[in-house]
Motif scaffolding. Sequence first.
Motif, mmCIF file in Angstrom:
data_model
loop_
_atom_site.group_PDB
_atom_site.id
_atom_site.type_symbol
_atom_site.label_atom_id
_atom_site.label_comp_id
_atom_site.label_asym_id
_atom_site.label_seq_id
_atom_site.Cartn_x
_atom_site.Cartn_y
_atom_site.Cartn_z
ATOM 1 N N LEU A 152 9.074 -0.430 -1.151
ATOM 2 C CA LEU A 152 8.729 0.998 -1.166
ATOM 3 C C LEU A 152 9.966 1.879 -1.092
ATOM 4 C CD1 LEU A 152 5.626 0.936 1.218
ATOM 5 C CD2 LEU A 152 5.663 0.836 -1.277
ATOM 6 N N SER A 153 11.132 1.266 -0.963
ATOM 7 C CA SER A 153 12.425 1.947 -1.044
ATOM 8 C C SER A 153 12.510 3.172 -0.138
ATOM 9 C CB SER A 153 12.708 2.321 -2.505
ATOM 10 O OG SER A 153 14.006 2.824 -2.663
ATOM 11 N N LEU A 154 12.714 4.349 -0.717
ATOM 12 C CA LEU A 154 12.898 5.567 0.071
ATOM 13 C C LEU A 154 11.645 5.964 0.840
ATOM 14 C CD1 LEU A 154 14.901 7.731 -2.524
ATOM 15 C CD2 LEU A 154 15.801 6.342 -0.642
ATOM 16 N N CYS A 155 10.517 5.379 0.499
ATOM 17 C CA CYS A 155 9.264 5.677 1.195
ATOM 18 C C CYS A 155 8.822 4.539 2.114
ATOM 19 C CB CYS A 155 8.159 5.973 0.180
ATOM 20 S SG CYS A 155 8.385 7.505 -0.742
ATOM 21 N N TYR A 204 8.255 6.918 -8.016
ATOM 22 C CA TYR A 204 7.245 5.917 -7.654
ATOM 23 C C TYR A 204 7.936 4.649 -7.162
ATOM 24 C CZ TYR A 204 4.016 8.823 -10.389
ATOM 25 O OH TYR A 204 3.267 9.867 -10.886
ATOM 26 N N PHE A 205 7.369 4.072 -6.123
ATOM 27 C CA PHE A 205 7.841 2.791 -5.594
ATOM 28 C C PHE A 205 6.624 1.912 -5.318
ATOM 29 C CE2 PHE A 205 10.526 6.260 -3.965
ATOM 30 C CZ PHE A 205 11.726 5.972 -4.598
ATOM 31 N N PRO A 206 6.613 0.656 -5.812
ATOM 32 C CA PRO A 206 7.581 0.014 -6.694
ATOM 33 C C PRO A 206 7.740 0.771 -8.019
ATOM 34 C CG PRO A 206 6.024 -1.576 -5.801
ATOM 35 C CD PRO A 206 5.497 -0.215 -5.477
ATOM 36 N N SER A 207 8.659 0.327 -8.811
ATOM 37 C CA SER A 207 9.015 1.024 -10.038
ATOM 38 C C SER A 207 7.797 1.292 -10.910
ATOM 39 C CB SER A 207 10.035 0.172 -10.819
ATOM 40 O OG SER A 207 10.360 0.795 -12.042
ATOM 41 N N GLU A 208 7.708 2.550 -11.371
ATOM 42 C CA GLU A 208 6.639 3.000 -12.270
ATOM 43 C C GLU A 208 5.262 2.920 -11.640
ATOM 44 O OE1 GLU A 208 7.105 0.679 -15.793
ATOM 45 O OE2 GLU A 208 8.849 1.825 -16.487
ATOM 46 N N GLY A 209 5.203 2.746 -10.328
ATOM 47 C CA GLY A 209 3.918 2.715 -9.646
ATOM 48 C C GLY A 209 3.052 1.522 -9.989
ATOM 49 N N ARG A 210 3.681 0.394 -10.333
ATOM 50 C CA ARG A 210 2.942 -0.781 -10.768
ATOM 51 C C ARG A 210 2.201 -1.448 -9.616
ATOM 52 N NH1 ARG A 210 2.348 -0.305 -16.162
ATOM 53 N NH2 ARG A 210 4.305 0.412 -17.083
ATOM 54 N N ILE A 211 1.008 -1.939 -9.905
ATOM 55 C CA ILE A 211 0.215 -2.749 -8.968
ATOM 56 C C ILE A 211 0.137 -4.143 -9.557
ATOM 57 C CG2 ILE A 211 -1.996 -3.001 -7.791
ATOM 58 C CD1 ILE A 211 -2.433 -0.022 -8.158
ATOM 59 N N VAL A 228 -3.074 -8.238 2.570
ATOM 60 C CA VAL A 228 -2.812 -6.798 2.652
ATOM 61 C C VAL A 228 -2.836 -6.242 1.235
ATOM 62 C CG1 VAL A 228 -1.473 -6.860 4.794
ATOM 63 C CG2 VAL A 228 -0.303 -7.167 2.603
ATOM 64 N N GLN A 229 -3.365 -5.053 1.090
ATOM 65 C CA GLN A 229 -3.441 -4.444 -0.227
ATOM 66 C C GLN A 229 -2.061 -4.028 -0.717
ATOM 67 O OE1 GLN A 229 -6.057 -2.875 2.298
ATOM 68 N NE2 GLN A 229 -7.368 -1.884 0.800
ATOM 69 N N PRO A 230 -1.793 -4.192 -2.001
ATOM 70 C CA PRO A 230 -0.525 -3.695 -2.541
ATOM 71 C C PRO A 230 -0.489 -2.171 -2.468
ATOM 72 C CG PRO A 230 -2.006 -4.354 -4.311
ATOM 73 C CD PRO A 230 -2.661 -4.791 -3.033
ATOM 74 N N LEU A 231 0.678 -1.642 -2.194
ATOM 75 C CA LEU A 231 0.838 -0.205 -2.032
ATOM 76 C C LEU A 231 1.684 0.375 -3.164
ATOM 77 C CD1 LEU A 231 1.705 -0.050 1.784
ATOM 78 C CD2 LEU A 231 -0.546 0.186 0.721
ATOM 79 N N VAL A 232 1.446 1.635 -3.424
ATOM 80 C CA VAL A 232 2.314 2.418 -4.300
ATOM 81 C C VAL A 232 2.697 3.674 -3.541
ATOM 82 C CG1 VAL A 232 2.482 3.786 -6.408
ATOM 83 C CG2 VAL A 232 1.377 1.532 -6.465
ATOM 84 N N ALA A 233 4.003 3.914 -3.430
ATOM 85 C CA ALA A 233 4.492 5.107 -2.745
ATOM 86 C C ALA A 233 4.903 6.151 -3.777
ATOM 87 C CB ALA A 233 5.678 4.756 -1.846
ATOM 88 N N VAL A 234 4.544 7.390 -3.496
ATOM 89 C CA VAL A 234 4.902 8.502 -4.372
ATOM 90 C C VAL A 234 5.704 9.499 -3.544
ATOM 91 C CG1 VAL A 234 4.072 10.330 -5.880
ATOM 92 C CG2 VAL A 234 2.801 8.186 -5.712
ATOM 93 N N LYS A 235 6.919 9.745 -3.976
ATOM 94 C CA LYS A 235 7.787 10.725 -3.305
ATOM 95 C C LYS A 235 7.796 11.996 -4.133
ATOM 96 C CE LYS A 235 12.390 11.240 -1.251
ATOM 97 N NZ LYS A 235 11.895 11.382 0.133
ATOM 98 N N LEU A 236 7.303 13.081 -3.554
ATOM 99 C CA LEU A 236 7.234 14.365 -4.250
ATOM 100 C C LEU A 236 8.564 15.088 -4.101
ATOM 101 C CD1 LEU A 236 3.711 15.389 -2.922
ATOM 102 C CD2 LEU A 236 4.239 14.485 -5.178
#
Length: 279
Positions: A152-155, A204-211, A228-236
């Motif tokens: 999730l990098s920066l998030c 988006y993290f992971p890259s391109e918001g991939r699941i 655990v469910q895969p997550l997608v982080a969105v940094k506005l």
Amino acid sequence: MASTEDKPTNKENASSWKDSFYNPRTGEVLGRTASSWALILLFYLVFYCFLAGMFALTMWVLLLTLDDYVPRYRDRVPNPGLVIRPNTLDIVYNKSDPVVYGEYVKHLETFLQRYNDSQQENNKDCIPGEYYMQDDNEDMNKKACRFKRASLSLCSGLSDTTFGYHEGKPCVLLKMNRIIGLKPNGDPYINCTVKRDNPVQMHYFPSEGRIDKMYFPYYGRKAHENYVQPLVAVKLLLTKEDYNKELSVECRVEGSDLRNNDERDKFLGRVTFRIKVME
């Protein structure tokens, strides 16, 4: 003479009223003798014991048809909903007030505890891009694919413990609801848009918001205990022009056969939330 005749009548009425509860001449209570009361109570005791036995029998037969690991009927929810964290659809805070945005940060940190390396070390490194199919075994326990919080990098909350809230560039986390046996076709990813003319940049993290497909299928809470469910982080990446304005953000699951446009269910494959950052 009239008053003398009324006295016996009043006594008779009083006697009749008392006899309706207990009649000393016949020994009846509320119109029934002791044997009559015993018979009717016995009848209702047998009757209700019979009903309780029938109910217990039907429940026992029903439980025999249930599976502890897989629900018998799964056709009512064929597509997952999309939810966000922090757990609110209205994110409002002043970036110079850590007390307010601290509640969002605390919620995200608590939510991500299950994604720490210490919790994920027992899970398996799966092959990206492939469904992780598992055969039934004797104990029905399934292995879970490892989701690294660092992806999730920066998030992730590792390098920036405030998830960007202190700088006015907040992160939100998105996940799909669990559905047993779901295997989305295609290459699902999360795409978010702001409902206004000028777009807002997002990372988006992971890259391109991939699941990734390796997190499917899900085998149920009991069988897939460590899942655990895969997550997608969105940094506005909000700018000064975006501050002090309420922005409506809609995120959808794209790139697959999962439904995201059902007008009867606003959370099926999508979610809309509002965010307002003040300075």
